[in-house]
Design a protein around this motif. Structure first.
Motif, short mmCIF file in Angstrom:
data_model
loop_
_atom_site.label_atom_id
_atom_site.label_comp_id
_atom_site.label_asym_id
_atom_site.label_seq_id
_atom_site.Cartn_x
_atom_site.Cartn_y
_atom_site.Cartn_z
N ARG A 178 9.68 2.83 -10.85
CA ARG A 178 10.75 3.41 -10.22
C ARG A 178 12.01 2.90 -10.28
NH1 ARG A 178 8.84 2.08 -4.12
NH2 ARG A 178 7.43 0.69 -5.24
N ARG A 218 5.93 -2.08 3.00
CA ARG A 218 7.21 -1.92 3.43
C ARG A 218 7.42 -0.58 4.04
NH1 ARG A 218 11.41 -2.74 -1.39
NH2 ARG A 218 9.96 -1.40 -2.24
N THR A 219 6.87 0.45 3.79
CA THR A 219 7.22 1.71 4.21
C THR A 219 6.27 2.59 5.14
OG1 THR A 219 8.44 1.79 2.01
CG2 THR A 219 8.34 3.88 3.30
N LEU A 246 -1.27 0.54 -6.86
CA LEU A 246 -2.80 -0.08 -7.00
C LEU A 246 -3.24 -0.26 -5.68
CD1 LEU A 246 -2.14 -2.35 -10.02
CD2 LEU A 246 -3.01 -0.10 -10.11
N LYS A 252 4.55 5.62 3.87
CA LYS A 252 3.50 5.55 2.67
C LYS A 252 2.31 4.94 3.15
CE LYS A 252 7.24 4.91 -0.75
NZ LYS A 252 7.64 4.10 -2.03
N THR A 284 2.15 3.22 -12.54
CA THR A 284 2.32 3.46 -10.88
C THR A 284 3.77 3.72 -10.60
OG1 THR A 284 2.88 1.36 -10.75
CG2 THR A 284 0.41 2.01 -10.65
N TYR A 286 10.87 -11.52 -13.38
CA TYR A 286 9.67 -10.90 -13.02
C TYR A 286 8.39 -11.79 -13.51
CZ TYR A 286 5.78 -7.71 -12.81
OH TYR A 286 4.49 -7.32 -12.51
N VAL A 314 0.86 -1.23 -0.05
CA VAL A 314 0.14 -0.17 -0.16
C VAL A 314 1.05 1.16 -0.23
CG1 VAL A 314 -1.68 1.26 1.32
CG2 VAL A 314 -1.85 -1.25 1.27
N SER A 315 0.79 1.96 -1.14
CA SER A 315 1.69 3.24 -1.10
C SER A 315 0.79 4.05 -1.95
CB SER A 315 2.94 2.96 -1.90
OG SER A 315 3.65 2.05 -1.22
N ASN A 366 -1.24 -7.59 -2.96
CA ASN A 366 -0.80 -6.70 -4.10
C ASN A 366 0.67 -6.39 -4.28
OD1 ASN A 366 -1.50 -4.27 -5.87
ND2 ASN A 366 -0.62 -3.48 -4.16
N THR A 424 -1.13 -10.71 -10.07
CA THR A 424 -0.28 -11.40 -11.03
C THR A 424 0.22 -10.28 -12.14
OG1 THR A 424 0.58 -13.33 -12.49
CG2 THR A 424 -1.67 -12.71 -12.31
N GLY A 461 -3.82 -4.99 -15.58
CA GLY A 461 -3.76 -4.28 -17.04
C GLY A 461 -2.58 -3.41 -16.94
N ASP A 497 8.30 -6.37 5.26
CA ASP A 497 9.17 -6.47 4.17
C ASP A 497 9.31 -7.67 3.73
OD1 ASP A 497 11.36 -6.22 2.47
OD2 ASP A 497 12.90 -5.59 3.85
N LEU A 498 8.56 -7.85 2.69
CA LEU A 498 8.52 -9.32 1.73
C LEU A 498 9.88 -9.90 1.41
CD1 LEU A 498 5.07 -8.58 0.20
CD2 LEU A 498 5.28 -10.17 2.08
N ILE A 547 -0.81 0.26 -16.14
CA ILE A 547 -1.06 1.26 -15.35
C ILE A 547 0.21 2.04 -14.99
CG2 ILE A 547 -2.42 2.49 -13.32
CD1 ILE A 547 -2.77 -1.24 -13.76
N LYS A 594 5.62 -13.93 -11.22
CA LYS A 594 4.24 -13.64 -11.51
C LYS A 594 3.61 -15.04 -11.93
CE LYS A 594 4.12 -9.83 -10.06
NZ LYS A 594 3.00 -9.45 -8.87
N1 LIG Z 1 1.27 -1.38 -12.85
C1 LIG Z 1 1.27 -2.16 -13.63
O1 LIG Z 1 0.90 -1.94 -14.71
C2 LIG Z 1 0.91 -3.68 -13.28
C3 LIG Z 1 0.85 -4.39 -14.47
C4 LIG Z 1 0.81 -6.00 -14.03
C5 LIG Z 1 1.00 -6.23 -12.77
N2 LIG Z 1 1.03 -5.43 -11.93
C6 LIG Z 1 1.24 -5.86 -10.38
O2 LIG Z 1 0.30 -5.03 -9.39
C7 LIG Z 1 0.79 -5.12 -8.40
C8 LIG Z 1 1.03 -3.79 -7.52
O3 LIG Z 1 1.79 -2.90 -8.54
P1 LIG Z 1 1.63 -1.40 -8.68
O4 LIG Z 1 1.87 -1.10 -9.99
O5 LIG Z 1 0.78 -0.57 -7.78
O6 LIG Z 1 3.22 -1.05 -8.16
P2 LIG Z 1 3.87 -0.14 -6.99
O7 LIG Z 1 3.39 1.32 -7.15
O8 LIG Z 1 5.31 -0.18 -7.04
O9 LIG Z 1 3.16 -0.87 -5.79
C9 LIG Z 1 3.89 -1.86 -5.22
C10 LIG Z 1 3.54 -1.99 -3.63
O10 LIG Z 1 4.53 -3.32 -3.25
C11 LIG Z 1 5.03 -2.67 -2.14
N3 LIG Z 1 6.34 -3.46 -2.12
C12 LIG Z 1 7.40 -3.67 -2.97
N4 LIG Z 1 8.11 -4.14 -2.41
C13 LIG Z 1 8.05 -4.65 -1.18
C14 LIG Z 1 8.45 -5.65 -0.20
N5 LIG Z 1 9.65 -6.10 -0.15
N6 LIG Z 1 7.64 -5.67 1.11
C15 LIG Z 1 6.31 -5.06 1.28
N7 LIG Z 1 5.74 -4.46 0.19
C16 LIG Z 1 6.55 -4.16 -1.06
C17 LIG Z 1 5.28 -1.36 -2.25
O11 LIG Z 1 5.63 -0.46 -1.42
P3 LIG Z 1 7.04 0.64 -1.34
O12 LIG Z 1 6.22 1.56 -1.93
O13 LIG Z 1 6.88 1.02 0.24
O14 LIG Z 1 8.26 0.06 -1.90
C18 LIG Z 1 4.01 -0.98 -3.02
O15 LIG Z 1 3.23 -0.62 -1.96
C19 LIG Z 1 2.22 -5.62 -8.25
O16 LIG Z 1 2.21 -7.24 -7.95
C20 LIG Z 1 2.68 -5.74 -9.82
O17 LIG Z 1 3.28 -6.90 -10.19
C21 LIG Z 1 1.22 -4.03 -12.05
#
Ligand SMILES: NC(=O)c1ccc[n+]([C@@H]2O[C@H](COP(=O)([O-])OP(=O)(O)OC[C@H]3O[C@@H](n4cnc5c(N)ncnc54)[C@H](OP(=O)(O)O)[C@@H]3O)[C@@H](O)[C@H]2O)c1
Length: 370
Positions: free
Chosen positions: A284, A84-85, A63, A88, A280, A245, A58-59, A138, A194, A276, A111-112, A278, A249
């Protein structure tokens, strides 16, 4: 696509990855890639009301934020935000409190990429809740250079699959508690985020830490290959970030398959969702080259609220309780996934490997003894 029983699906359409979706297996055939998490949660508002929901990852701008806000809008009994943070998590919690002041929140740092942190967080969560109705896994990470978890695993596999596997299993007694108390069998859900990126790689059972080149591993563990898409490492190297990656997944889907098989009779369902494309914070850690590759993968870019929608369907749609063979959703509908992600033998093998890696057995066949 056919499901595991070999049934032909009706109302099939091909999605952009060449896999079939079937809008006849959810309650809302009209939900699609433009539907928002807000809309889905409000459609199933009565399902959210009174539930204990945990969102992991959650940040702001993630998502996890849109998913959290969608649940919060519909009177859950308790929302646990684990990530993790802490700063956030607090930023998202502040948003929730501003919009929905009556929602009960608990915030947990985890911290996963560290077994010790996961075990500590699981103890904390288990002390905070009586039961867990919905767990949304997530959290996920993408990197472009080889890195490892605190316990020496390749970072993406170690965090995105192994970390989620350990946390989920340590929370399982509370999930089973919810399933036992629930009036509607199959409404207790574990949702794994995934990605269509799972199409890049099966689980590399003989080389999950990427120490070998593709020609050194069995053919059925090698990454997807098609004209114009090579996932071979450069000469002298073994690590390909998107393959790592993709492997992680695939793990998310196989884990959902295992849980649904093991716990269907207990009333627990597990589904993996592709959200989908997005923008996000996920990008980074990407360098320019890898950002450019990602930019070309999406034919439709969703906003954050649309990005949470498929996960909300998986978590809430009562119709999905009827069929334990549903393991993957995309664009708010049941969809096909890679054969290596829907193979029960691979799921069982990954479960065993994951137990071996975390050093603990989770015999869900003996669920009532957990
Ligand atoms: N965005 C896309 O287009 C997309 C597409 C396909 C799948 N996904 C999947 O959707 C999910 C959410 O992604 P997102 O796009 O929202 O990315 P994001 O903005 O980077 O969010 C990822 C979240 O996971 C947390 N996280 C990362 N490493 C962690 C750890 N070691 N321990 C605990 N928490 C951790 C992050 O926390 P911090 O911010 O504190 O690091 C953040 O809250 C992911 O599983 C991703 O694989 C996303």
């Amino acid at each position: 696509m056919s499901n595991e029983k070999g049934n032909a699906m009706s109302d099939e359409k091909e999605n952009p990855w060449g896999l079939k979706t079937d809008s006849n297996r959810t309650s809302n055939p009209g939900f699609n890639r433009e539907t928002t998490a807000t809309e889905v949660a409000s459609t199933f508002s009565n399902v959210v009301r009174g539930k204990t929901v945990i969102v992991v990852g959650v940040s702001p701008k993630s998502l996890g934020e849109s998913i959290t806000l969608a649940f919060a809008a519909n009177s859950p009994q308790l929302l646990v935000l684990a990530s993790r943070t802490m700063s956030k998590i607090k930023a998202v919690a502040t948003k929730v409190k501003e919009q929905y002041p009556n929602v009960q929140l608990q915030l947990v740092e985890v911290d996963l990429s560290s077994f010790a942190s996961i075990r500590e967080a699981a103890t904390e969560i288990n002390n905070l809740v009586d039961e867990i109705d919905i767990l949304v896994n997530n959290a996920g990470v993408v990197v472009t250079d080889p890195r490892t978890t605190k316990d020496g695993l390749e970072l993406q596999f170690g965090t995105n699959h192994i970390g989620i596997f350990l946390l989920t299993n340590l929370l399982m007694p509370k999930i089973l508690e919810a399933a036992q108390k629930s009036q509607s069998k199959g409404s207790t859900r574990i949702i794994n985020m995934t990605s269509a990126g799972h199409l890049i790689s099966p689980i590399r059972f003989s080389d999950y830490n990427f120490k070998k080149r593709p020609e050194e591993i069995p053919e059925d563990e090698r990454p997807m290959s098609r004209p114009g898409a090579s996932f071979d490492p450069p000469p002298g190297k073994t690590y390909v970030p998107f393959v790592a990656y993709g492997q992680s997944k695939t793990g998310n889907i196989l884990m959902a398959l295992s849980i649904s098989q093991k716990l269907a009779s207990e009333g627990v369902r597990s589904i993996a969702t592709h959200p989908g494309s997005i923008w996000t914070d996920m990008s980074r850690n990407l360098d320019e080259e890898h950002r450019n590759i990602i930019e070309k993968t999406g034919d439709f870019w969703k906003n954050q609220d649309q990005g949470g929608a498929t996960t909300l369907v998986a978590a809430l749609d009562p119709k999905l309780a009827e069929d334990k063979d549903i393991i993957y959703l995309a664009d708010c509908q049941v969809a096909g996934c890679a054969p290596w992600a829907s193979d029960p033998k691979a799921a069982a093998r990954l479960w065993e490997l994951s137990e071996e890696i975390v050093g603990q057995k989770f015999d869900l066949g003996q669920a009532s003894n957990l």
